[in-house]
Design an enzyme around this catalytic site. Structure first.
Site, mmCIF file in Angstrom:
data_model
loop_
_atom_site.group_PDB
_atom_site.id
_atom_site.type_symbol
_atom_site.label_atom_id
_atom_site.label_comp_id
_atom_site.label_asym_id
_atom_site.label_seq_id
_atom_site.Cartn_x
_atom_site.Cartn_y
_atom_site.Cartn_z
ATOM 1 N N ASP A 11 -51.326 -6.797 36.394
ATOM 2 C CA ASP A 11 -50.656 -6.988 35.111
ATOM 3 C C ASP A 11 -49.221 -6.495 35.200
ATOM 4 O O ASP A 11 -48.712 -5.819 34.314
ATOM 5 C CB ASP A 11 -51.413 -6.250 33.996
ATOM 6 C CG ASP A 11 -52.644 -7.015 33.541
ATOM 7 O OD1 ASP A 11 -52.552 -8.234 33.405
ATOM 8 O OD2 ASP A 11 -53.696 -6.393 33.336
ATOM 9 N N LYS A 33 -57.488 -10.541 39.444
ATOM 10 C CA LYS A 33 -57.777 -10.530 38.003
ATOM 11 C C LYS A 33 -56.467 -10.514 37.223
ATOM 12 O O LYS A 33 -55.622 -9.644 37.411
ATOM 13 C CB LYS A 33 -58.595 -9.302 37.600
ATOM 14 C CG LYS A 33 -59.008 -9.334 36.115
ATOM 15 C CD LYS A 33 -59.541 -7.998 35.640
ATOM 16 C CE LYS A 33 -58.451 -7.057 35.219
ATOM 17 N NZ LYS A 33 -58.041 -7.224 33.792
ATOM 18 N N ASP A 60 -59.078 -12.647 32.657
ATOM 19 C CA ASP A 60 -59.697 -11.650 31.775
ATOM 20 C C ASP A 60 -59.020 -11.711 30.407
ATOM 21 O O ASP A 60 -58.234 -10.836 30.046
ATOM 22 C CB ASP A 60 -59.559 -10.267 32.409
ATOM 23 C CG ASP A 60 -60.304 -9.197 31.629
ATOM 24 O OD1 ASP A 60 -61.214 -9.552 30.855
ATOM 25 O OD2 ASP A 60 -59.980 -8.004 31.809
ATOM 26 N N LEU A 61 -59.351 -12.767 29.658
ATOM 27 C CA LEU A 61 -58.687 -12.998 28.364
ATOM 28 C C LEU A 61 -59.466 -12.423 27.190
ATOM 29 O O LEU A 61 -58.949 -12.336 26.081
ATOM 30 C CB LEU A 61 -58.469 -14.502 28.158
ATOM 31 C CG LEU A 61 -57.624 -15.184 29.235
ATOM 32 C CD1 LEU A 61 -57.457 -16.664 28.911
ATOM 33 C CD2 LEU A 61 -56.272 -14.499 29.386
ATOM 34 N N LYS A 62 -60.725 -12.057 27.409
ATOM 35 C CA LYS A 62 -61.560 -11.434 26.367
ATOM 36 C C LYS A 62 -61.490 -12.238 25.059
ATOM 37 O O LYS A 62 -61.208 -11.694 23.987
ATOM 38 C CB LYS A 62 -61.152 -9.988 26.139
ATOM 39 C CG LYS A 62 -61.336 -9.091 27.359
ATOM 40 C CD LYS A 62 -61.003 -7.649 27.033
ATOM 41 C CE LYS A 62 -61.257 -6.727 28.218
ATOM 42 N NZ LYS A 62 -60.281 -6.909 29.311
ATOM 43 N N ASP A 65 -63.198 -15.107 18.795
ATOM 44 C CA ASP A 65 -62.776 -15.810 17.586
ATOM 45 C C ASP A 65 -63.962 -16.640 17.107
ATOM 46 O O ASP A 65 -65.072 -16.484 17.635
ATOM 47 C CB ASP A 65 -61.556 -16.693 17.891
ATOM 48 C CG ASP A 65 -60.611 -16.825 16.696
ATOM 49 O OD1 ASP A 65 -61.110 -17.184 15.605
ATOM 50 O OD2 ASP A 65 -59.411 -16.572 16.860
ATOM 51 N N ILE A 66 -63.746 -17.523 16.157
ATOM 52 C CA ILE A 66 -64.838 -18.382 15.720
ATOM 53 C C ILE A 66 -65.210 -19.319 16.876
ATOM 54 O O ILE A 66 -64.388 -19.593 17.749
ATOM 55 C CB ILE A 66 -64.469 -19.175 14.447
ATOM 56 C CG1 ILE A 66 -63.294 -20.121 14.718
ATOM 57 C CG2 ILE A 66 -64.145 -18.225 13.296
ATOM 58 C CD1 ILE A 66 -62.999 -21.048 13.554
ATOM 59 N N ASN A 68 -65.571 -22.517 17.429
ATOM 60 C CA ASN A 68 -64.762 -23.698 17.714
ATOM 61 C C ASN A 68 -63.440 -23.331 18.380
ATOM 62 O O ASN A 68 -62.979 -24.015 19.313
ATOM 63 C CB ASN A 68 -64.497 -24.469 16.420
ATOM 64 C CG ASN A 68 -63.771 -25.771 16.667
ATOM 65 O OD1 ASN A 68 -64.294 -26.671 17.324
ATOM 66 N ND2 ASN A 68 -62.557 -25.881 16.145
ATOM 67 N N THR A 69 -62.821 -22.255 17.924
ATOM 68 C CA THR A 69 -61.543 -21.834 18.489
ATOM 69 C C THR A 69 -61.706 -21.365 19.934
ATOM 70 O O THR A 69 -60.888 -21.688 20.808
ATOM 71 C CB THR A 69 -60.938 -20.705 17.634
ATOM 72 O OG1 THR A 69 -60.652 -21.220 16.321
ATOM 73 C CG2 THR A 69 -59.654 -20.173 18.243
ATOM 74 N N THR A 116 -64.501 0.006 28.830
ATOM 75 C CA THR A 116 -64.599 1.279 29.533
ATOM 76 C C THR A 116 -63.626 2.326 28.996
ATOM 77 O O THR A 116 -63.679 3.488 29.406
ATOM 78 C CB THR A 116 -64.359 1.088 31.047
ATOM 79 O OG1 THR A 116 -63.144 0.378 31.250
ATOM 80 C CG2 THR A 116 -65.514 0.322 31.667
ATOM 81 N N GLN A 186 -59.130 5.125 31.129
ATOM 82 C CA GLN A 186 -60.554 4.862 31.293
ATOM 83 C C GLN A 186 -61.345 6.145 31.053
ATOM 84 O O GLN A 186 -60.958 7.217 31.506
ATOM 85 C CB GLN A 186 -60.851 4.336 32.709
ATOM 86 C CG GLN A 186 -60.012 3.148 33.125
ATOM 87 C CD GLN A 186 -60.397 1.864 32.413
ATOM 88 O OE1 GLN A 186 -61.311 1.842 31.613
ATOM 89 N NE2 GLN A 186 -59.683 0.805 32.705
ATOM 90 N N GLY A 206 -57.400 -1.808 39.761
ATOM 91 C CA GLY A 206 -55.990 -2.052 39.506
ATOM 92 C C GLY A 206 -55.097 -0.959 40.052
ATOM 93 O O GLY A 206 -54.618 -1.016 41.176
ATOM 94 N N ARG A 207 -54.883 0.066 39.244
ATOM 95 C CA ARG A 207 -53.909 1.105 39.574
ATOM 96 C C ARG A 207 -54.124 1.807 40.908
ATOM 97 O O ARG A 207 -53.138 2.137 41.580
ATOM 98 C CB ARG A 207 -53.882 2.144 38.436
ATOM 99 C CG ARG A 207 -53.431 1.558 37.110
ATOM 100 C CD ARG A 207 -53.623 2.540 35.980
ATOM 101 N NE ARG A 207 -53.562 1.851 34.688
ATOM 102 C CZ ARG A 207 -53.825 2.436 33.537
ATOM 103 N NH1 ARG A 207 -54.165 3.706 33.507
ATOM 104 N NH2 ARG A 207 -53.749 1.741 32.412
#
Length: 226
Positions: A11, A33, A60-62, A65-66, A68-69, A116, A186, A206-207
């Site tokens: 990121d 990722k 990793d968009l998590k 929403d409803i 349909n979206t 986490t 974390q 990551g880090r």
């Protein structure tokens, strides 16, 4: 085929720096990722650029929403050919069912259970009376019944989830090597080897690699523990 379970979380604010780091450690990781921060900064172009590294992409968009979206969002990223995409299990069964139905044929859809960065105190303030462990297992059951491929959970829960979902695909973030100096934000962490032994399919790191003085040596050292 690369069977290394480590997916490097990238990121970084600069796309060229992210690509350079991924290329540097590519021989010692199994995938990349890309999270919400990366996607908001670099969009489809950034993901397509990272594909050039030649490793599977985990988006990793998590999504949450409803139904349909979320289904429409899944369809919009088909062109990016992600290997894995995340949705939030707390979005409910219908949302998860629609997300899986809208996903690409070769894309695994996994549900985030309990972040986490959260512990029992955090859950309590949100009106959730059960432990992080029990809540993660409850959401894992929901994701399984919705037809998803697996879940995202901490290394502290993956063993129990694996016992009740034998063929699930389990992504474990929040990992820190034994010599990790800081957990960052974390709260529920384990080592990569502990998570792998407990049944993790993917280890998100990551880090400990991206912020190491020598990222290549760090990636090689982590690979050597698995």
């Amino acid at each position: 085929m690369n069977h290394n379970p480590v997916y490097l979380a990238l990121d970084l604010p600069r796309l060229d720096a992210a690509e350079a780091l991924a290329r540097k450690v590519a021989g010692h990781i199994g995938g990349i990722k890309l999270g919400l921060e990366f996607f908001c900064a670099h969009g489809h172009h950034g993901v397509l650029q990272m594909h050039k590294v030649g490793l599977p992409i985990f988006l990793d968009l998590k999504l949450h929403d409803i139904p349909n979206t979320v289904a429409a969002a899944m369809q919009s990223i088909h062109v990016l050919e992600p290997a894995i995409v995340t949705v939030h299990a707390s979005g409910g069964r219908a949302m998860m069912e629609d997300a899986k139905a809208a996903a690409g044929e070769n894309c695994k859809v996994v549900a985030v259970t309990v972040l986490t960065s959260l512990d029992e105190g955090d859950l309590s303030t949100m009106g959730i009376g059960e432990s992080a462990h029990d809540h993660a297992l409850r959401l894992a059951d929901l994701a399984h019944s919705a037809g998803l491929d697996g879940i995202v959970c901490s290394g502290q829960e993956v063993g129990a989830v694996r016992r009740q979902w034998k063929d699930g695909y389990f992504v474990v973030p929040g990992l820190r090597p034994d010599d990790g100096k800081s957990k960052g934000d974390q709260k529920r962490t384990v080592t990569p080897r502990e998570a792998r032994d407990a049944g993790a399919s993917v280890l998100v790191i990551g880090r400990p690699i991206s912020r190491a003085e020598d990222p290549l040596a760090a990636a090689r050292a982590i690979e050597g523990t698995l």
